[in-house]
Design a protein around this motif. Sequence first.
Motif, PDB file in Angstrom:
ATOM      1  N   ALA A   1       0.806  -1.216   0.000  1.00 37.10           N
ATOM      2  CA  ALA A   1       0.000   0.000   0.000  1.00 37.10           C
ATOM      3  C   ALA A   1       0.839   1.265   0.000  1.00 37.10           C
ATOM      4  CB  ALA A   1      -0.933   0.001   1.211  1.00 37.10           C
TER       5      ALA A   1
ATOM      6  N   MET B   1      -1.747  -6.276  -3.713  1.00 42.38           N
ATOM      7  CA  MET B   1      -1.932  -4.856  -3.415  1.00 42.38           C
ATOM      8  C   MET B   1      -1.322  -3.976  -4.514  1.00 42.38           C
ATOM      9  SD  MET B   1      -3.518  -4.532  -0.400  1.00 42.38           S
ATOM     10  CE  MET B   1      -2.999  -3.024   0.396  1.00 42.38           C
TER      11      MET B   1
ATOM     12  N   GLN C   1      -3.689  -3.782  -7.305  1.00 43.76           N
ATOM     13  CA  GLN C   1      -4.833  -2.935  -7.010  1.00 43.76           C
ATOM     14  C   GLN C   1      -4.487  -1.449  -7.053  1.00 43.76           C
ATOM     15  OE1 GLN C   1      -8.080  -3.733  -6.476  1.00 43.76           O
ATOM     16  NE2 GLN C   1      -7.549  -5.843  -7.009  1.00 43.76           N
ATOM     17  N   ARG C   2      -3.228  -1.101  -6.790  1.00 47.48           N
ATOM     18  CA  ARG C   2      -2.841   0.317  -6.777  1.00 47.48           C
ATOM     19  C   ARG C   2      -3.059   0.982  -8.126  1.00 47.48           C
ATOM     20  NH1 ARG C   2       3.073   0.884  -4.301  1.00 47.48           N
ATOM     21  NH2 ARG C   2       2.720   3.026  -5.035  1.00 47.48           N
TER      22      ARG C   2
ATOM     23  N   SER D   1      -5.426   0.026 -10.366  1.00 52.31           N
ATOM     24  CA  SER D   1      -6.758  -0.247 -10.904  1.00 52.31           C
ATOM     25  C   SER D   1      -7.561   1.050 -11.039  1.00 52.31           C
ATOM     26  CB  SER D   1      -7.501  -1.232  -9.996  1.00 52.31           C
ATOM     27  OG  SER D   1      -7.620  -0.708  -8.690  1.00 52.31           O
TER      28      SER D   1
ATOM     29  N   VAL E   1      -9.296   2.573  -7.779  1.00 51.17           N
ATOM     30  CA  VAL E   1      -8.362   3.224  -6.856  1.00 51.17           C
ATOM     31  C   VAL E   1      -7.935   4.582  -7.410  1.00 51.17           C
ATOM     32  CG1 VAL E   1      -6.078   3.050  -5.788  1.00 51.17           C
ATOM     33  CG2 VAL E   1      -7.569   1.059  -5.854  1.00 51.17           C
TER      34      VAL E   1
ATOM     35  N   VAL F   1      -6.925   2.162   1.121  1.00 46.99           N
ATOM     36  CA  VAL F   1      -6.239   0.897   1.397  1.00 46.99           C
ATOM     37  C   VAL F   1      -7.179  -0.131   2.000  1.00 46.99           C
ATOM     38  CG1 VAL F   1      -4.432  -0.188   2.781  1.00 46.99           C
ATOM     39  CG2 VAL F   1      -3.979   1.977   1.606  1.00 46.99           C
TER      40      VAL F   1
ATOM     41  N   HIS G   1     -10.881  -0.378  -0.325  1.00 47.62           N
ATOM     42  CA  HIS G   1     -10.846  -0.700  -1.746  1.00 47.62           C
ATOM     43  C   HIS G   1      -9.762  -1.719  -2.090  1.00 47.62           C
ATOM     44  CE1 HIS G   1     -13.685   2.563  -2.638  1.00 47.62           C
ATOM     45  NE2 HIS G   1     -12.978   3.317  -1.813  1.00 47.62           N
ATOM     46  N   MET G   2      -8.531  -1.461  -1.667  1.00 49.41           N
ATOM     47  CA  MET G   2      -7.416  -2.315  -2.074  1.00 49.41           C
ATOM     48  C   MET G   2      -7.388  -3.642  -1.314  1.00 49.41           C
ATOM     49  SD  MET G   2      -4.467   0.642  -2.411  1.00 49.41           S
ATOM     50  CE  MET G   2      -3.200  -0.563  -2.817  1.00 49.41           C
TER      51      MET G   2
ATOM     52  N   SER H   1      -7.995  -7.816  -2.470  1.00 47.27           N
ATOM     53  CA  SER H   1      -6.748  -8.572  -2.555  1.00 47.27           C
ATOM     54  C   SER H   1      -6.759  -9.829  -1.699  1.00 47.27           C
ATOM     55  CB  SER H   1      -5.571  -7.682  -2.110  1.00 47.27           C
ATOM     56  OG  SER H   1      -5.498  -6.506  -2.863  1.00 47.27           O
TER      57      SER H   1
END
Length: 343
Positions: free
Chosen positions: A166, A226, A229-230, A232, A235, A249, A252-253, A257
């Motif tokens: 994150a 993670m 996802q950062r 995406s 985010v 974090v 959403h993330m 995950s």
Amino acid sequence: MTDGTSALPGSGRLRRPGAARKARIDRLATVGGRSGAPGAPGTPAATDEDTADVGVSLLRDAWRRLRVTPVFWVGAVIIALFVLLAVVAPWIAPHDPGAQLLIGQTSRARNSIAPPQAGYPLGGDTFGRDLFSRLILGSRQTLLVGVFATLIGLAGGLVLGVLAGAFGGWADTVVMRIVDVMLSIPSLLLAISIAVLFTNPNLTSVIIAVSVVQIPVFARLLRGQMLAQRGSDHVLAARALGVRRAPIVFRHMLPNSLSPVIVQATLVVATSIIDAAALSFLGLGSQDTASPEWGQMLGEAQDRIDSHPGLAFWPAGCIIVVALGFTLLGESLREALDPKNRR
């Protein structure tokens, strides 16, 4: 509707119909414009093509595939029986696992193990204790080690994985270098190195030793998820709207995950049970003979393996079957939750 959308029956949601639904609407308009509820007189029945484009959640789609997978059911049945046996073990064990009830039939001679007999279906062990009762009670100790070691390893891996994935930067560098050092050491060797630090080995020391080995596995897996996802869209949209880092974090993330991490936890239970049995076999586990553990039973049987292989066969067989059950369940979940396998 004039914009190419139609309302789902019984709800206020709108959806874009496929070719079959368009044809159905045209037929209804031709016969008088009737668009009654499904099942009403004069309304054609919904076909598979009409509902082919209805969205299905990931969990529902995964369950739809799991319930027709024999491997999943085999693993689930094995685990269910194992957990049930561990829960009711104190009430169904016929004898005290630490009592030397067959000591009169046992000595230190090579061929003096008490044979199976009435009330003792598997006979006795090297110290005249009921082998069947020790197997049943051993399931509880094995379950405790596997579950708690996995939970502690998962908690530690979540902390490190969130810090690295994150925040990135120096936090990611420091955490990943620690993880790389831990992963460079074979898991069993690392567990042994941690277990020997305890002067009085017990069940707690085994759980700690096994759980520390699992932390880098969860940390690296979560960190990779993670990082994905950062970048995406959701985010990036949250950042553009000015949402703070902590909500991004943890709302959403992290939730998006966790699926592969949970699947990995199921597989780690199997490896935790095997590692704990190895430590107990080497004498680094619990020394309390009144609370047997399958690895401990293997260690006690090693000097009689040539003359009485059954003393090692039964605990080894239990370990293999239980580890196989968790492995089958974990692999089935991994395939079912993989978005690439969705149809």
